[in-house]
Design a protein around this motif. Structure first.
Motif, PDB file in Angstrom:
ATOM      1  N   LYS A  27       0.872  -1.063  -0.137  1.00 16.91           N
ATOM      2  CA  LYS A  27      -0.032   0.157   0.068  1.00 16.91           C
ATOM      3  C   LYS A  27       0.847   1.236  -0.031  1.00 16.91           C
ATOM      4  N   SER A  32      -3.340   3.731  -2.459  1.00 19.33           N
ATOM      5  CA  SER A  32      -3.182   3.086  -3.815  1.00 19.33           C
ATOM      6  C   SER A  32      -2.307   1.758  -3.196  1.00 19.33           C
ATOM      7  N   THR A  33      -2.070   0.970  -4.234  1.00 18.62           N
ATOM      8  CA  THR A  33      -1.104  -0.226  -4.276  1.00 18.62           C
ATOM      9  C   THR A  33      -0.087  -0.069  -5.243  1.00 18.62           C
TER      10      THR A  33
END
Length: 178
Positions: A27, A32-33
């Motif tokens: 993360k 977001s990743t």
């Protein structure tokens, strides 16, 4: 070392690199990743034991500054620790192919137990007449326990990177002649 013998072959199987991947996800900024994969890695299933090794400097990051930072002492310290290594201690395959693989993961010289879960398929006969198996696993680790402690405070609170990292492998392995 224990396995479900009728489902995990005891021969020697080596990686088919065209049909295999090793990747990670963490993360980023809490919203977001960030995903990345490794271009150079190896894996073997031999006598019911799964082993694997990833070349750290093969991480697929197109931005030279970011890749340099990830390979530096702030993260992987690739010059001192050029590989990430895994060796299973137990492979369990349930009816239907659900798999759990316990083992030891070494990152930056630190070795800790890890459990990957996913699936095991095969053996099957491939198009060329060879015997193949597939193992797909995911494991979640705390990167800070392996010495990957870099982080930055965000202006509104929180950290730039999560401590939890997901490791993902999709392996297609080919039996080697005895």
């Amino acid at each position: 070392m224990s396995t479900t013998a009728q489902q995990v072959p005891t021969g020697t199987f080596t990686i088919d690199p065209i049909h295999s991947t090793a990747s990670s996800a963490v993360k980023h900024l809490g919203i977001s990743t960030f995903r990345s994969s490794f271009k150079e890695f190896d894996a073997k299933l031999e006598g019911g034991v799964l082993t694997g090794s990833v070349k750290v400097d093969s991480i697929d990051i197109d931005l030279p500054d970011l890749k340099g930072h990830v390979l530096s002492g702030d993260f992987f310290d690739a010059e001192t620790h050029p590989t990430i290594d895994f060796r299973s201690t137990t492979i369990t395959v349930a009816d239907g192919g659900a798999a759990s693989v316990e083992g030891e993961l070494t990152i930056r010289g630190t070795t800790l137990p890890v459990v990957g879960t996913g699936s095991f398929a095969g053996p099957i006969t491939g198009l060329g007449g060879d015997t193949r198996v597939a193992i797909e696993l995911e494991a979640e680790i705390d990167r800070t326990k392996f010495g990957l402690t870099w982080n930055a405070d965000l202006p509104q609170g929180g950290k730039a990177l999560a401590e939890q990292v997901k490791l993902i492998v999709h392996l297609e392995l080919v039996e080697q002649a005895a």
